[in-house]
Design a protein around this motif. Structure first.
Motif, PDB file in Angstrom:
ATOM      1  N   ASP A 179       0.682  -1.233   0.101  1.00  0.00           N
ATOM      2  CA  ASP A 179      -0.154  -0.186   0.158  1.00  0.00           C
ATOM      3  C   ASP A 179       0.745   1.177  -0.069  1.00  0.00           C
ATOM      4  N   TYR A 180       0.423   2.570  -0.631  1.00  0.00           N
ATOM      5  CA  TYR A 180       0.855   3.674  -0.266  1.00  0.00           C
ATOM      6  C   TYR A 180      -0.203   4.093   1.016  1.00  0.00           C
ATOM      7  N   LEU A 181       0.726   4.260   2.048  1.00  0.00           N
ATOM      8  CA  LEU A 181       0.148   4.898   3.368  1.00  0.00           C
ATOM      9  C   LEU A 181       0.164   6.373   3.433  1.00  0.00           C
ATOM     10  N   VAL A 182      -0.950   6.789   3.988  1.00  0.00           N
ATOM     11  CA  VAL A 182      -1.052   8.467   4.107  1.00  0.00           C
ATOM     12  C   VAL A 182      -1.383   8.680   5.827  1.00  0.00           C
ATOM     13  N   PRO A 183      -0.379   9.368   6.353  1.00  0.00           N
ATOM     14  CA  PRO A 183      -0.296   9.479   7.696  1.00  0.00           C
ATOM     15  C   PRO A 183      -1.854  10.555   8.110  1.00  0.00           C
ATOM     16  N   SER A 184      -2.326  10.262   9.483  1.00  0.00           N
ATOM     17  CA  SER A 184      -3.448  11.103   9.633  1.00  0.00           C
ATOM     18  C   SER A 184      -2.890  12.217  10.727  1.00  0.00           C
ATOM     19  N   VAL A 186      -5.058  14.171  12.326  1.00  0.00           N
ATOM     20  CA  VAL A 186      -5.719  14.095  13.544  1.00  0.00           C
ATOM     21  C   VAL A 186      -5.786  12.985  14.470  1.00  0.00           C
ATOM     22  N   HIS A 187      -5.444  12.064  13.717  1.00  0.00           N
ATOM     23  CA  HIS A 187      -5.213  10.690  14.556  1.00  0.00           C
ATOM     24  C   HIS A 187      -3.787  10.360  14.443  1.00  0.00           C
ATOM     25  N   PRO A 188      -2.847  10.857  15.433  1.00  0.00           N
ATOM     26  CA  PRO A 188      -1.547  10.427  15.325  1.00  0.00           C
ATOM     27  C   PRO A 188      -1.173   8.969  15.376  1.00  0.00           C
ATOM     28  N   GLY A 189      -0.284   8.723  14.873  1.00  0.00           N
ATOM     29  CA  GLY A 189       0.073   7.105  14.595  1.00  0.00           C
ATOM     30  C   GLY A 189      -0.625   6.506  13.856  1.00  0.00           C
ATOM     31  N   LYS A 190      -1.840   6.940  13.197  1.00  0.00           N
ATOM     32  CA  LYS A 190      -2.694   6.134  12.677  1.00  0.00           C
ATOM     33  C   LYS A 190      -2.506   6.590  10.926  1.00  0.00           C
ATOM     34  N   PHE A 191      -2.811   5.539  10.035  1.00  0.00           N
ATOM     35  CA  PHE A 191      -2.739   5.832   8.689  1.00  0.00           C
ATOM     36  C   PHE A 191      -3.934   5.481   7.717  1.00  0.00           C
ATOM     37  N   TYR A 192      -4.129   6.265   6.724  1.00  0.00           N
ATOM     38  CA  TYR A 192      -4.887   5.867   5.697  1.00  0.00           C
ATOM     39  C   TYR A 192      -4.027   4.966   4.738  1.00  0.00           C
ATOM     40  N   ALA A 193      -4.657   4.483   3.593  1.00  0.00           N
ATOM     41  CA  ALA A 193      -3.975   3.824   2.508  1.00  0.00           C
ATOM     42  C   ALA A 193      -4.781   4.147   1.216  1.00  0.00           C
ATOM     43  N   LEU A 194      -4.098   4.446   0.161  1.00  0.00           N
ATOM     44  CA  LEU A 194      -4.622   4.795  -1.052  1.00  0.00           C
ATOM     45  C   LEU A 194      -5.041   3.414  -1.622  1.00  0.00           C
ATOM     46  N   PRO A 195      -6.327   3.450  -2.330  1.00  0.00           N
ATOM     47  CA  PRO A 195      -6.807   2.230  -2.665  1.00  0.00           C
ATOM     48  C   PRO A 195      -5.805   1.549  -3.820  1.00  0.00           C
ATOM     49  N   LYS A 581       6.106  17.239  12.032  1.00  0.00           N
ATOM     50  CA  LYS A 581       5.578  17.264  13.508  1.00  0.00           C
ATOM     51  C   LYS A 581       4.247  17.366  13.477  1.00  0.00           C
ATOM     52  N   GLU A 582       3.498  18.008  12.571  1.00  0.00           N
ATOM     53  CA  GLU A 582       1.947  18.040  12.741  1.00  0.00           C
ATOM     54  C   GLU A 582       1.440  16.517  12.522  1.00  0.00           C
ATOM     55  N   LEU A 583       2.273  15.900  11.906  1.00  0.00           N
ATOM     56  CA  LEU A 583       1.662  14.316  11.573  1.00  0.00           C
ATOM     57  C   LEU A 583       2.207  13.125  12.643  1.00  0.00           C
ATOM     58  N   SER A 584       3.139  13.921  13.718  1.00  0.00           N
ATOM     59  CA  SER A 584       3.707  13.191  14.609  1.00  0.00           C
ATOM     60  C   SER A 584       4.516  12.086  14.023  1.00  0.00           C
ATOM     61  N   ILE A 585       5.417  12.430  13.100  1.00  0.00           N
ATOM     62  CA  ILE A 585       6.243  11.448  12.385  1.00  0.00           C
ATOM     63  C   ILE A 585       7.620  11.977  12.727  1.00  0.00           C
ATOM     64  N   ARG A 586       8.512  11.065  12.724  1.00  0.00           N
ATOM     65  CA  ARG A 586       9.945  11.225  13.044  1.00  0.00           C
ATOM     66  C   ARG A 586      10.666  10.396  11.791  1.00  0.00           C
ATOM     67  N   ILE A 587      11.566  11.073  11.042  1.00  0.00           N
ATOM     68  CA  ILE A 587      12.290  10.140  10.229  1.00  0.00           C
ATOM     69  C   ILE A 587      13.464   9.513  10.831  1.00  0.00           C
ATOM     70  N   VAL A 588      13.706   8.262  10.579  1.00  0.00           N
ATOM     71  CA  VAL A 588      14.795   7.379  11.275  1.00  0.00           C
ATOM     72  C   VAL A 588      15.679   7.081  10.235  1.00  0.00           C
ATOM     73  N   ALA A 589      17.077   7.660  10.187  1.00  0.00           N
ATOM     74  CA  ALA A 589      17.886   7.506   9.280  1.00  0.00           C
ATOM     75  C   ALA A 589      18.297   5.916   9.283  1.00  0.00           C
ATOM     76  N   ASP A 590      18.533   5.449   8.057  1.00  0.00           N
ATOM     77  CA  ASP A 590      19.173   3.995   7.849  1.00  0.00           C
ATOM     78  C   ASP A 590      20.459   3.866   8.653  1.00  0.00           C
ATOM     79  N   SER A 591      20.595   3.020   9.527  1.00  0.00           N
ATOM     80  CA  SER A 591      21.879   2.796  10.151  1.00  0.00           C
ATOM     81  C   SER A 591      23.055   2.059   9.506  1.00  0.00           C
TER      82      SER A 591
END
Length: 591
Positions: A179-184, A186-195, A581-591
């Protein structure tokens, strides 16, 4: 007179000679003929030849402009004299003597030319797609796409279907592609998916009581590109019908597909509605080596393993004794071909990752090659008789486990036909592939799994699930194939919760997992669902076939490259930390 044009660049004819006109468009080409400047002016509709006479202000200005600059000109229509008439151009009987020029937009130096059909690297074409779209062939492809969609829409409505729009933001599904995921926000930590497709929604429309649905639907799948599949997104003719059998679905969509292809086929033959061959999946794999057979290819694959049992050709005899397969493909009228032709086919097979492709040659009934020498002329004659071969027809052999032998034979069937120019070029040949297996054995996970679509109705319904070996159960699933290209998959759906729970149980899903993963559809079915079915032919693939383009990107307005990048809009791209930040998302760099 209008500020920009009295006519388009395709309008003017000999009947307009003497008229004063105004045209606007792009400078397509310029030709200096001894102080007289000829300019082809292009707009969406066509070309008109302009003439700027020596000593005029118009000549000086037009001569100073680069091609692809946008201008508005005023002038007088004159007739072309005998030898100057261009019969290939709709406006070829006339030209316009330029009297005034207004520059609307001056073009910078072009990264790629628009005039002509020279090939340019994909990276350049996609980065400057707006220039690429000005080119005649690509422009025509996109206009064809629009006309095809309009024709499909009209034909679906005439068949009694109603167009609905389904959601773009939906829930992720555990089945299918990524899926392609779309962060919400208004619902932090939850995602929509494009169909990935409107599958669930169109089935719910049937549950809701809408009898015949269709939609020119955008679909989104995070999968790799290939020649007949665009990465990221694509469009399909999505449709669903209530209270129907498989025959009803076929009878509804065949007139639409045949009608569209006939409308734009430009003289090519098209399989008539009601005459689509129905080929069971097992037969397709045996005869064509693929569930996407190109019926323009006259060659058929034959299972010839039994001929080698106890034969003098020990390699094939040993494979057959171990339960493996030997498949054969004819090489018609190759008596005059050198051994190099057959050896190159063997090298090709190795390049495809197979051990090799055996062969036997034949000239005036005399066999040649190691296989024929070891198997003997009598044994070879028996194989030739089964295959219906003539005295100058050779044979290629694919041997190994059933799946590998079928795949190599299918690829060889296509390559031999291409090499010998056997594929009919002036036809669109449709077929249905039917009777797909409901389940398959997953060697990696050591369990039974769904082979195609988990929401299809099994043939035999609950009785089949309870009494048959799962690997013998067939599903009411079908594919539409045209000229070796799969246009869509479809099915009569499993509309009964009890059968759905049982089918998923066989594939290792608990009742709770079904209720969680597919809650929308399973809950709806508990309130009364009609028998229903449908399909979803791919719009991009339909247009690609009609336009006779080898790559699907040639019929999409703004396609991505093979890495799923939009080079023109620079997507995907990093975003502002504030947005993350508005989407409650943090990018974690590849180690």
């Amino acid at each position: 007179m209008h500020a920009y044009r009295s006519h388009t660049c395709a309008d003017l004819r000999s009947s307009d000679v003497g008229s004063t006109v105004k045209l606007s468009g792009w400078i397509h080409r310029k030709r200096d003929h001894g102080g007289v400047l000829f300019v082809d002016l292009r707009d969406h509709f066509g070309l008109t030849q302009l003439v700027a006479r020596a000593g005029s202000d118009a000549l000086e200005l037009l001569d100073s402009l680069r091609v692809e600059s946008v201008v508005t000109i005023g002038g007088e229509v004159v007739g072309r004299e005998g030898g100057a008439v261009n019969a290939k151009l709709a406006t070829g009987d006339i030209e316009v003597i330029v009297m005034s020029v207004e520059v609307q937009s001056e073009a910078a130096e072009l990264p790629m030319p628009v005039a002509g059909e020279a090939e340019y690297p994909e990276e350049i074409r996609l980065k400057y797609r707006y220039l690429d779209l000005r080119r005649e062939r690509i422009h025509a492809n996109i206009m064809l796409r629009s006309k095809v969609i309009a024709s499909i829409r009209r034909r679906m409505i005439d068949q009694g279907f109603t167009e609905f729009q389904t959601p773009i933001l939906t829930a992720s599904s555990p089945e299918g592609a990524r899926d392609y995921l779309v962060p919400s926000r208004v619902h932090p930590g939850k995602f929509y998916a494009l169909p990935q497709a409107p599958q669930m929604f169109k089935q719910l429309l049937m549950v809701a009581g809408f009898d015949r649905y269709f939609q020119i639907a955008p679909c989104f799948r995070d999968e790799d590109a290939r020649a007949d599949r665009s990465p990221g997104e694509f469009y399909q003719l999505d449709f669903e019908m209530s209270f129907v059998t498989q025959d009803d679905v076929f009878n509804a969509i065949e007139p639409v597909l045949s009608g569209v292809f006939e409308e734009f086929a430009e003289g090519k033959s098209v399989t008539a509605a009601g005459e689509y061959p129905r080929i069971p999946y097992k037969e397709a794999i045996l005869k064509y080596g693929s569930d996407k057979p190109d019926l323009r290819n006259p060659l058929l694959i034959h299972d010839v393993g039994d001929h080698f049992k106890g034969s003098g050709f020990g390699l094939f005899a040993g494979l057959v004794d171990k339960g493996m397969n030997v498949r054969a493909v004819a090489a018609p009228k190759t008596a005059e071909k050198s051994r190099k032709f057959f050896d190159e086919m063997n090298d090709w097979a190795r390049g495809e990752g197979f051990a090799g492709l055996g062969y036997a040659t034949r000239k005036a009934g005399e066999w040649g090659g190691p296989i024929a020498k070891n198997h003997g002329p009598e044994g070879m004659d028996q194989i030739a008789a089964q295959m219906g071969l003539g005295p100058d027809d050779g044979i290629f052999f694919a041997a190994g486990p059933e799946a590998d032998a079928a795949k190599l034979a299918g690829l060889a069937r296509t390559r031999v036909a291409e090499q010998l120019e056997l594929i009919e070029q002036s036809a669109f040949k449709f077929c249905w592939i039917v009777d797909f297996p409901m389940f398959e054995y997953n060697d990696d996970q050591k369990k039974i799994d769904f082979s195609h679509n988990p929401f299809s109705m099994p043939q035999g319904e609950m009785e089949a699930l309870e009494t048959m070996d799962p690997l013998d159960i067939l599903a009411w699933q079908y594919d539409i194939v045209c000229n070796g290209t799969e246009l869509s998959s479809g099915a009569i759906r499993n509309h009964r919760p009890d059968i759905m729970y049982k089918a998923f149980k066989i594939a290792g899903y608990s009742r709770a997992e079904v209720d969680t993963s597919f809650s929308g559809v399973i809950n709806a079915f508990k309130f009364g669902a009609p028998p229903h079915g449908g399909s979803a032919p791919g719009i991009d693939r339909i247009v690609m076939l009609i336009a006779d383009e080898p790559n699907i990107r040639e019929v999409i307005v703004f396609p991505m490259n093979q890495k799923a990048e939009d080079l023109m809009m620079n997507a995907p791209a990093a975003v502002d930390p504030k947005q993350l930040k508005e989407l409650s998302i943090r990018i974690v760099a590849d180690s």
